[in-house]
Design a protein around this motif. Sequence first.
Motif, PDB file in Angstrom:
ATOM      1  N   ALA A  17      31.570  44.949  27.292  1.00  0.00           N
ATOM      2  CA  ALA A  17      32.414  44.080  27.956  1.00  0.00           C
ATOM      3  C   ALA A  17      31.797  43.849  29.325  1.00  0.00           C
ATOM      4  N   LYS A  18      32.044  42.570  29.957  1.00  0.00           N
ATOM      5  CA  LYS A  18      31.567  42.047  31.287  1.00  0.00           C
ATOM      6  C   LYS A  18      32.720  41.567  32.134  1.00  0.00           C
ATOM      7  N   VAL A  19      32.630  41.885  33.313  1.00  0.00           N
ATOM      8  CA  VAL A  19      33.789  41.615  34.375  1.00  0.00           C
ATOM      9  C   VAL A  19      32.945  41.005  35.482  1.00  0.00           C
ATOM     10  N   ASP A  20      33.095  39.874  35.806  1.00  0.00           N
ATOM     11  CA  ASP A  20      32.124  39.258  36.923  1.00  0.00           C
ATOM     12  C   ASP A  20      33.063  38.968  37.966  1.00  0.00           C
ATOM     13  N   ILE A  21      32.889  39.666  39.142  1.00  0.00           N
ATOM     14  CA  ILE A  21      33.551  39.841  40.321  1.00  0.00           C
ATOM     15  C   ILE A  21      32.962  39.143  41.532  1.00  0.00           C
ATOM     16  N   LEU A  22      33.640  38.382  42.205  1.00  0.00           N
ATOM     17  CA  LEU A  22      33.342  38.051  43.487  1.00  0.00           C
ATOM     18  C   LEU A  22      33.979  39.109  44.586  1.00  0.00           C
ATOM     19  N   VAL A  23      33.102  39.689  45.548  1.00  0.00           N
ATOM     20  CA  VAL A  23      33.309  40.916  46.187  1.00  0.00           C
ATOM     21  C   VAL A  23      33.155  40.271  47.572  1.00  0.00           C
TER      22      VAL A  23
ATOM     23  N   LEU B 173      31.652  39.222  57.653  1.00  0.00           N
ATOM     24  CA  LEU B 173      32.076  39.378  56.325  1.00  0.00           C
ATOM     25  C   LEU B 173      31.050  39.013  55.336  1.00  0.00           C
ATOM     26  N   SER B 174      30.588  39.859  54.238  1.00  0.00           N
ATOM     27  CA  SER B 174      29.678  39.877  53.448  1.00  0.00           C
ATOM     28  C   SER B 174      30.292  39.177  51.965  1.00  0.00           C
ATOM     29  N   LEU B 175      29.502  38.397  51.343  1.00  0.00           N
ATOM     30  CA  LEU B 175      29.929  38.218  49.869  1.00  0.00           C
ATOM     31  C   LEU B 175      28.888  38.571  48.871  1.00  0.00           C
ATOM     32  N   ALA B 176      29.240  38.911  47.632  1.00  0.00           N
ATOM     33  CA  ALA B 176      28.472  39.002  46.732  1.00  0.00           C
ATOM     34  C   ALA B 176      29.137  38.865  45.247  1.00  0.00           C
ATOM     35  N   ASN B 177      28.231  38.527  44.458  1.00  0.00           N
ATOM     36  CA  ASN B 177      28.512  38.316  43.056  1.00  0.00           C
ATOM     37  C   ASN B 177      28.125  39.649  42.084  1.00  0.00           C
ATOM     38  N   VAL B 178      28.995  40.464  41.567  1.00  0.00           N
ATOM     39  CA  VAL B 178      28.836  41.793  41.088  1.00  0.00           C
ATOM     40  C   VAL B 178      29.292  41.696  39.507  1.00  0.00           C
ATOM     41  N   VAL B 179      28.283  41.914  38.804  1.00  0.00           N
ATOM     42  CA  VAL B 179      28.803  41.899  37.237  1.00  0.00           C
ATOM     43  C   VAL B 179      28.699  43.405  36.739  1.00  0.00           C
TER      44      VAL B 179
ATOM     45  N   PHE C 108      34.054  49.716  40.537  1.00  0.00           N
ATOM     46  CA  PHE C 108      34.236  49.925  39.078  1.00  0.00           C
ATOM     47  C   PHE C 108      35.636  50.102  38.756  1.00  0.00           C
ATOM     48  N   ARG C 109      36.593  50.594  39.807  1.00  0.00           N
ATOM     49  CA  ARG C 109      38.222  50.571  39.663  1.00  0.00           C
ATOM     50  C   ARG C 109      38.544  49.269  39.395  1.00  0.00           C
ATOM     51  N   PHE C 110      38.298  48.251  39.937  1.00  0.00           N
ATOM     52  CA  PHE C 110      38.669  46.845  40.125  1.00  0.00           C
ATOM     53  C   PHE C 110      38.267  46.266  38.642  1.00  0.00           C
ATOM     54  N   ALA C 111      36.798  46.534  38.244  1.00  0.00           N
ATOM     55  CA  ALA C 111      36.659  46.017  36.890  1.00  0.00           C
ATOM     56  C   ALA C 111      37.365  46.712  35.976  1.00  0.00           C
ATOM     57  N   GLN C 112      37.765  47.897  35.986  1.00  0.00           N
ATOM     58  CA  GLN C 112      38.438  48.843  34.971  1.00  0.00           C
ATOM     59  C   GLN C 112      39.922  47.966  35.001  1.00  0.00           C
ATOM     60  N   ILE C 113      40.508  47.635  35.985  1.00  0.00           N
ATOM     61  CA  ILE C 113      41.888  47.122  36.095  1.00  0.00           C
ATOM     62  C   ILE C 113      41.935  45.814  35.305  1.00  0.00           C
ATOM     63  N   VAL C 114      40.981  45.054  35.672  1.00  0.00           N
ATOM     64  CA  VAL C 114      40.873  43.626  34.994  1.00  0.00           C
ATOM     65  C   VAL C 114      40.494  43.667  33.613  1.00  0.00           C
ATOM     66  N   HIS C 115      39.667  44.745  33.115  1.00  0.00           N
ATOM     67  CA  HIS C 115      39.495  44.648  31.632  1.00  0.00           C
ATOM     68  C   HIS C 115      40.429  45.406  30.752  1.00  0.00           C
ATOM     69  N   ASP C 116      41.042  46.405  31.399  1.00  0.00           N
ATOM     70  CA  ASP C 116      42.173  47.153  30.653  1.00  0.00           C
ATOM     71  C   ASP C 116      43.491  46.097  30.505  1.00  0.00           C
TER      72      ASP C 116
ATOM     73  N   GLU D  82      43.507  37.120  31.998  1.00  0.00           N
ATOM     74  CA  GLU D  82      42.535  35.936  32.086  1.00  0.00           C
ATOM     75  C   GLU D  82      42.929  35.599  33.674  1.00  0.00           C
ATOM     76  N   VAL D  83      42.064  36.031  34.394  1.00  0.00           N
ATOM     77  CA  VAL D  83      41.868  35.833  35.846  1.00  0.00           C
ATOM     78  C   VAL D  83      40.484  35.849  36.357  1.00  0.00           C
ATOM     79  N   THR D  84      40.289  35.063  37.346  1.00  0.00           N
ATOM     80  CA  THR D  84      39.139  35.119  38.184  1.00  0.00           C
ATOM     81  C   THR D  84      39.299  36.180  39.246  1.00  0.00           C
ATOM     82  N   PRO D  85      38.568  37.228  39.032  1.00  0.00           N
ATOM     83  CA  PRO D  85      38.728  38.667  40.130  1.00  0.00           C
ATOM     84  C   PRO D  85      38.038  38.417  41.371  1.00  0.00           C
ATOM     85  N   VAL D  86      38.657  38.728  42.344  1.00  0.00           N
ATOM     86  CA  VAL D  86      38.247  38.894  43.754  1.00  0.00           C
ATOM     87  C   VAL D  86      38.534  40.075  44.367  1.00  0.00           C
ATOM     88  N   LEU D  87      37.412  40.877  44.732  1.00  0.00           N
ATOM     89  CA  LEU D  87      37.730  42.441  45.525  1.00  0.00           C
ATOM     90  C   LEU D  87      37.410  42.008  46.666  1.00  0.00           C
ATOM     91  N   PHE D  88      38.334  42.505  47.639  1.00  0.00           N
ATOM     92  CA  PHE D  88      38.375  42.794  49.157  1.00  0.00           C
ATOM     93  C   PHE D  88      38.093  44.259  49.318  1.00  0.00           C
TER      94      PHE D  88
END
Length: 376
Positions: free
Chosen positions: A29-35, A57-63, A132-140, A144-150
Amino acid sequence: MLVAGGITACASPARGVLAPVAAPSPDTAKVDILVATTRAPTTQKGVFFSGERGSDLSLANVVVSIPPNRQPGTIQWPRRLPGDPERSFVTTAVNPIKIGDIRTWYRSHAVSDRRVLIFVHGFNTRFEDSVFRFAQIVHDSRAEVTPVLFSWPSRGALLDYNYDRESTNFSRSELVYVIQQAVKSPDVSEITIVGHSMGSWPVMEALRDISMQNKRISPKITDVILASPDLDIDVFRKQLTDIGQERPHISIFVSANDRALRLSRLISGQVTRVGGVDLTDVAYKAQLEKATGITVYDLTQLRDGDSLNHTQFATSPEVVRLFGERLLRGQSLSDADPNASGNFGATAIEAGQTIGTVTGAALSAPIRIFESAVRR
């Protein structure tokens, strides 16, 4: 020292686990996150951001790639590098984003109903842990959301509690910016903000700042979820007063058995933490019953999830499912919805009653709900 272990995160066993690997097989599975992070960048391979404070502030797209055939609520850390996508969490891309391109990212990652989930982690959390924790939460949660990690600067060390706490203050304005950019995006219709443990502090402070600056909080911000909040209960009352009555609905996960918050209370002048409130105390229960727009979920009796009772919203397979099916859709667990995919076996659950079963799964113990009559 055993008690001190109560506020440790589920730390990764190795450094450099975020180094991207080749594209995994189709069954992952894939979780595409804006960090969005206020951490200092680092050149250390596979780490990207340290626990020190950055200058901006730094931004990154983490898959993140998630392996198949795993137990919900768990993170499978790579035993060796590079990680095996079939067996462990890995990243397949970590790409920096310019600050000015944040709205473009929202446009390209919008889901059908344009809901955004912003997650703020807690104390003693390294950057890779937060990802990884946020990806786990979104997946489990199957939300259906656009995930953003701060991700704010946490050193990931037990003895750096005060450093971490000051880092949340250091990061407050940047969190306001991230929230406001989501509000301003035409590709975002609803926003849910989740703060875990110490991360609840910058969430509440950001909302307070937004309310005082704009004289209101955008109706796009529909829900705030505080999971095991490491918040001084007196300060929390004052924050609510400053934010005002026109605020998002607030859901709070508490547990009187939260060992992490017991230690936090000990080192914070013996003031009760919001997430550690004992709802058998008549005084606390009376205050909650009079609250407006706040729902409290008491997880004290749950026996699954983490042994410290501090991350059950993410580690209990049952709770994380409820989290996604209801709360991330702006619904209380007690809302009647006969058309929902999961029927909670009750049409309306009054304050103080319990949820004991979910279609297809029985909770190991009931969740007690204390809900005010007015949700907003």
